[in-house]
Design an enzyme around this catalytic site. Structure first.
Site, short mmCIF file in Angstrom:
data_model
loop_
_atom_site.label_atom_id
_atom_site.label_comp_id
_atom_site.label_asym_id
_atom_site.label_seq_id
_atom_site.Cartn_x
_atom_site.Cartn_y
_atom_site.Cartn_z
N SER A 1 -12.53 -41.73 -3.38
CA SER A 1 -12.63 -40.64 -4.56
C SER A 1 -13.99 -40.36 -4.97
O SER A 1 -13.91 -40.30 -6.28
CB SER A 1 -11.26 -40.62 -5.43
OG SER A 1 -10.11 -40.46 -4.79
N GLU B 1 -21.80 -31.73 5.99
CA GLU B 1 -22.47 -31.39 4.69
C GLU B 1 -22.46 -32.86 3.99
O GLU B 1 -23.46 -33.01 3.42
CB GLU B 1 -21.79 -30.62 3.80
CG GLU B 1 -22.33 -30.41 2.38
CD GLU B 1 -21.14 -29.74 1.36
OE1 GLU B 1 -21.83 -29.49 0.42
OE2 GLU B 1 -20.44 -29.08 1.83
N GLN C 1 -17.27 -30.05 6.63
CA GLN C 1 -17.16 -30.78 5.41
C GLN C 1 -18.11 -32.00 5.64
O GLN C 1 -18.69 -32.70 4.71
CB GLN C 1 -15.87 -31.11 4.75
CG GLN C 1 -15.14 -29.72 4.47
CD GLN C 1 -13.85 -29.97 3.78
OE1 GLN C 1 -12.97 -30.63 4.50
NE2 GLN C 1 -13.37 -29.46 2.84
N ASP D 1 -11.88 -45.69 7.56
CA ASP D 1 -10.66 -46.39 6.68
C ASP D 1 -9.42 -45.85 6.96
O ASP D 1 -9.47 -44.61 6.62
CB ASP D 1 -11.21 -46.49 5.38
CG ASP D 1 -10.42 -47.25 4.40
OD1 ASP D 1 -10.43 -48.43 4.43
OD2 ASP D 1 -9.46 -46.34 3.53
N GLY E 1 -12.96 -37.69 2.85
CA GLY E 1 -11.98 -37.10 3.50
C GLY E 1 -12.44 -35.94 4.12
O GLY E 1 -13.46 -35.29 3.49
N TYR F 1 -0.41 -44.62 4.69
CA TYR F 1 -0.83 -43.10 4.81
C TYR F 1 0.10 -42.35 5.59
O TYR F 1 0.11 -42.65 6.98
CB TYR F 1 -2.11 -43.09 5.20
CG TYR F 1 -3.16 -43.42 4.16
CD1 TYR F 1 -2.99 -43.94 2.83
CD2 TYR F 1 -4.51 -44.02 4.64
CE1 TYR F 1 -3.78 -44.26 2.18
CE2 TYR F 1 -5.41 -44.49 3.66
CZ TYR F 1 -5.06 -44.86 2.66
OH TYR F 1 -6.06 -45.29 1.56
N SER G 1 -8.25 -54.19 -2.59
CA SER G 1 -8.17 -52.55 -3.22
C SER G 1 -7.85 -52.81 -4.45
O SER G 1 -6.53 -53.15 -4.99
CB SER G 1 -7.65 -51.59 -2.34
OG SER G 1 -7.56 -50.25 -2.94
#
Length: 336
Positions: A206, A294, A291, A49, A285, A54, A152
């Protein structure tokens, strides 16, 4: 990595989506961004996405380069349109026919593809008739430049109106991309029930509350180097609402819950949003490949009802549930 249908459509997306808001072209150097994308691919993530806004279009270009050479049919690429881009003139924003039709071509060029799988209205445009917006999206779909259309942060009423117009025009509104986490639950009472009725799936952003639900921020503690709370390019502002002692104390109270399930706090936060069956995917992100490695471990995790109740109790005093926050936080007019 498990996959879910996007709403009631036939399209499947990975439970974890890799997103590059506040990272590619801005917070993270290009080589690191490419490494994160490749780590996502290696972990089984197929859904990516981005948005034209951005890093003022740079993020799309970085993602396009990172995905170059991959089998296009094995990927789901999502991008968005609404916020100001380029020189930010009066027509470089919004959901007018002009801006949508020009923006899709720019996004495809930067992404290095002839279509996106889902083209999303990044916000609701109060200055453009909804019929004009939805007709433009219909034409994008008919031209083969997007297979599906999503939105969105639309309210339940806006979703209902957009869905009805889409059906009249012969295409399907399949998704909504709202903020959603164990701390931000404003979609649960209105947006989610409406979406379930209409066959719209949530692709949530988020899910770890800009990093707060990872537990790396502690009351009175020093902000970790390289963290979003130190990012002067936008991350610090976005995370500020959660940098309160009462929130940070409550989040630390989730550690025993995560430990009981052999999860990190970030994995627990991601698994929590995925327990909502209207959630098709959760966006992560990353600034480092590890990251990604995980976080993908949250896919397929089932949290029993008693665990969900414990999380509710720990966060009871700090979680935001007011459904009016979706409309309250939406732009009242175009930003240029």
């Amino acid at each position: 990595m498990e996959h879910r249908h996007l709403g009631s459509s036939g399209l499947k997306v990975s439970e974890i989506t890799y997103g590059n808001w506040l990272t590619h072209g801005s917070q993270v150097e290009n080589d690191a961004a490419v490494a994160c994308v490749h780590a996502a691919l290696d972990a089984g993530i197929t859904t990516f996405d981005t948005a034209d806004v951005y890093a003022n279009t740079a993020a799309e270009s970085v993602l396009g380069r990172a995905l170059k050479g991959q089998r296009r049919e094995s990927l789901e690429i999502l991008t968005k349109v609404y916020f100001p881009t380029g020189p930010k003139g009066p027509n470089d924003t919004g959901l007018s026919r002009k801006h949508i039709l020009e923006s899709i071509d720019g996004s495809l060029r930067r992404l290095g593809t002839d279509h996106v799988d889902v083209y999303q209205a990044h916000r609701y445009d109060t200055e453009t008739p909804l019929t004009e917006t939805m007709q433009a999206f219909a034409d994008v779909v008919r031209a083969g430049k997007a297979f599906y259309v999503g939105v969105s942060e639309w309210t339940a009423e806006q979703l209902r109106e957009g869905h009805a117009l889409a059906r009249e025009l012969g295409f399907q509104l399949v998704s909504n991309q709202p903020q959603y986490s164990a701390l931000w639950r404003v979609i649960e009472s209105e947006v989610v029930p409406t979406s379930e009725e209409l066959g719209i799936g949530q692709i949530v952003f988020s899910p770890v509350a800009q990093g707060v639900l990872t537990g790396k921020y502690t009351p009175g503690g020093e902000l970790p180097a390289g963290s979003r709370a130190r990012d002067e390019k936008g991350g610090k502002t976005m995370i500020s609402r959660w940098m309160r002692d009462d929130v940070l104390v409550a989040v630390q109270g989730l550690r025993p819950v995560a430990d009981d399930h052999g999860l990190s706090l970030s994995q627990l936060a991601l698994a929590w949003v995925l327990q909502n069956r209207n959630v098709s995917s959760a966006i992560i992100g990353a600034s480092r490949p590890e990251q990604v490695v995980e976080n993908v471990k949250a896919s397929g995790v089932t949290l029993p009802p008693e665990t969900l109740q414990r999380i509710d109790e720990v966060l009871a005093g700090v979680a935001e549930r007011d459904p009016g926050k979706t409309a309250e936080n939406a732009p009242k007019a175009r930003l240029v």
